[in-house]
Write a protein that holds these residues in place. Structure first.
Motif, PDB file in Angstrom:
ATOM      1  N   ALA A   1       0.871  -1.170   0.000  1.00 39.31           N
ATOM      2  CA  ALA A   1       0.000   0.000   0.000  1.00 39.31           C
ATOM      3  C   ALA A   1       0.912   1.225   0.000  1.00 39.31           C
ATOM      4  CB  ALA A   1      -0.911   0.021   1.223  1.00 39.31           C
ATOM      5  N   SER A   2       0.615   2.148  -0.900  1.00 37.57           N
ATOM      6  CA  SER A   2       1.401   3.371  -1.015  1.00 37.57           C
ATOM      7  C   SER A   2       0.422   4.504  -1.288  1.00 37.57           C
ATOM      8  CB  SER A   2       2.429   3.224  -2.149  1.00 37.57           C
ATOM      9  OG  SER A   2       3.363   4.276  -2.125  1.00 37.57           O
TER      10      SER A   2
ATOM     11  N   HIS B   1       0.256   8.039   0.186  1.00 38.72           N
ATOM     12  CA  HIS B   1       0.468   9.480   0.329  1.00 38.72           C
ATOM     13  C   HIS B   1       1.446  10.032  -0.704  1.00 38.72           C
ATOM     14  CE1 HIS B   1      -2.005  10.267   3.819  1.00 38.72           C
ATOM     15  NE2 HIS B   1      -1.618   9.108   4.289  1.00 38.72           N
TER      16      HIS B   1
ATOM     17  N   CYS C   1       9.266  -1.552   4.768  1.00 39.91           N
ATOM     18  CA  CYS C   1       8.507  -0.369   5.164  1.00 39.91           C
ATOM     19  C   CYS C   1       9.293   0.903   4.881  1.00 39.91           C
ATOM     20  CB  CYS C   1       8.050  -0.434   6.619  1.00 39.91           C
ATOM     21  SG  CYS C   1       9.285  -0.102   7.869  1.00 39.91           S
TER      22      CYS C   1
ATOM     23  N   TYR D   1       2.064   3.985   9.670  1.00 35.15           N
ATOM     24  CA  TYR D   1       0.992   4.891  10.075  1.00 35.15           C
ATOM     25  C   TYR D   1       0.735   4.708  11.561  1.00 35.15           C
ATOM     26  CZ  TYR D   1       0.471   5.122   5.080  1.00 35.15           C
ATOM     27  OH  TYR D   1       0.744   5.293   3.742  1.00 35.15           O
TER      28      TYR D   1
ATOM     29  N   SER E   1       4.691  -1.403   3.157  1.00 33.14           N
ATOM     30  CA  SER E   1       3.797  -0.314   3.548  1.00 33.14           C
ATOM     31  C   SER E   1       4.594   0.827   4.146  1.00 33.14           C
ATOM     32  CB  SER E   1       2.797  -0.830   4.589  1.00 33.14           C
ATOM     33  OG  SER E   1       2.000   0.203   5.116  1.00 33.14           O
TER      34      SER E   1
ATOM     35  N   HIS F   1      -0.084  -0.124   6.901  1.00 27.54           N
ATOM     36  CA  HIS F   1      -1.379   0.349   6.421  1.00 27.54           C
ATOM     37  C   HIS F   1      -2.416  -0.759   6.588  1.00 27.54           C
ATOM     38  CE1 HIS F   1      -4.395   2.006   3.658  1.00 27.54           C
ATOM     39  NE2 HIS F   1      -3.847   3.170   3.981  1.00 27.54           N
ATOM     40  N   GLN F   2      -3.599  -0.384   7.006  1.00 24.99           N
ATOM     41  CA  GLN F   2      -4.640  -1.368   7.314  1.00 24.99           C
ATOM     42  C   GLN F   2      -4.991  -2.249   6.123  1.00 24.99           C
ATOM     43  OE1 GLN F   2      -5.705  -1.734  10.602  1.00 24.99           O
ATOM     44  NE2 GLN F   2      -6.426  -3.677   9.761  1.00 24.99           N
ATOM     45  N   THR F   3      -4.911  -1.733   4.898  1.00 25.01           N
ATOM     46  CA  THR F   3      -5.243  -2.568   3.731  1.00 25.01           C
ATOM     47  C   THR F   3      -4.262  -3.727   3.572  1.00 25.01           C
ATOM     48  OG1 THR F   3      -4.033  -1.117   2.210  1.00 25.01           O
ATOM     49  CG2 THR F   3      -6.405  -0.710   2.462  1.00 25.01           C
TER      50      THR F   3
ATOM     51  N   THR G   1      -4.562  -1.673  -1.883  1.00 26.03           N
ATOM     52  CA  THR G   1      -5.640  -0.686  -1.862  1.00 26.03           C
ATOM     53  C   THR G   1      -6.618  -0.919  -3.002  1.00 26.03           C
ATOM     54  OG1 THR G   1      -4.495   0.981  -3.216  1.00 26.03           O
ATOM     55  CG2 THR G   1      -4.127   1.045  -0.809  1.00 26.03           C
TER      56      THR G   1
END
Length: 146
Positions: free
Chosen positions: A8-9, A11, A80, A54, A51, A59-61, A34
């Motif tokens: 997940a990326s 931002h 990470c 956060y 990820s 990331h939660q996904t 995502t």
């Protein structure tokens, strides 16, 4: 060896830059958590989870994807990007719950404007840089040569 990286990326595309650098020099399937919630991972010998960090977690996904799709006893590596400190515990707990084996971990700085960092213009500007990306590729090559 067939490998995939679930990432997940969201931002500044820090993590995407890292996984694309690895995939640019190696045969690796990239799966954006995502966008994809499910994937049959049974055909992969090596699975990466990547990820940004956060509030101290992946990331939660990515965590949700791992919980739903990671099969038992898989070899896993972790990547990470972070403005501050690396944080692998959240994903390690999921891997452990699936009896997976973590075969390596890599982290590098990533431009971070999440939460309070936005107020000061962010931290770790310019990262991941070329050296970070080269280090990520070297890390991955080290894993697949074991």
């Amino acid at each position: 060896m067939k490998a995939a990286i679930i990432y997940a990326s969201v931002h500044h595309e820090n993590t995407k830059k890292v996984v694309e650098a690895i995939a640019g020099e190696n045969v690796v399937d990239l799966i954006d958590a995502t966008k994809e919630k499910e994937r049959d991972l049974s055909g992969y010998d090596l699975i990466g989870f990547a990820s940004g960090v956060y509030y101290g977690k992946f990331h939660q996904t990515v965590l949700n994807f791992a919980l739903a799709n990671l099969l038992a006893n898989k070899n896993v590596f972790l990547l990470c990007t972070c403005g501050g400190s690396a944080a692998f515990q959240s994903i390690e707990e999921v891997v452990k719950s699936k009896q997976g084996k973590v075969v390596g971990k890599f982290s590098c700085k990533g431009y971070d404007t999440f939460g309070p960092f936005k107020l000061i213009g962010g931290i770790a500007k310019g990262h991941p840089d070329d050296k970070d990306l080269a280090d990520a590729v070297t890390f991955y090559k080290g894993i697949i040569q074991k």
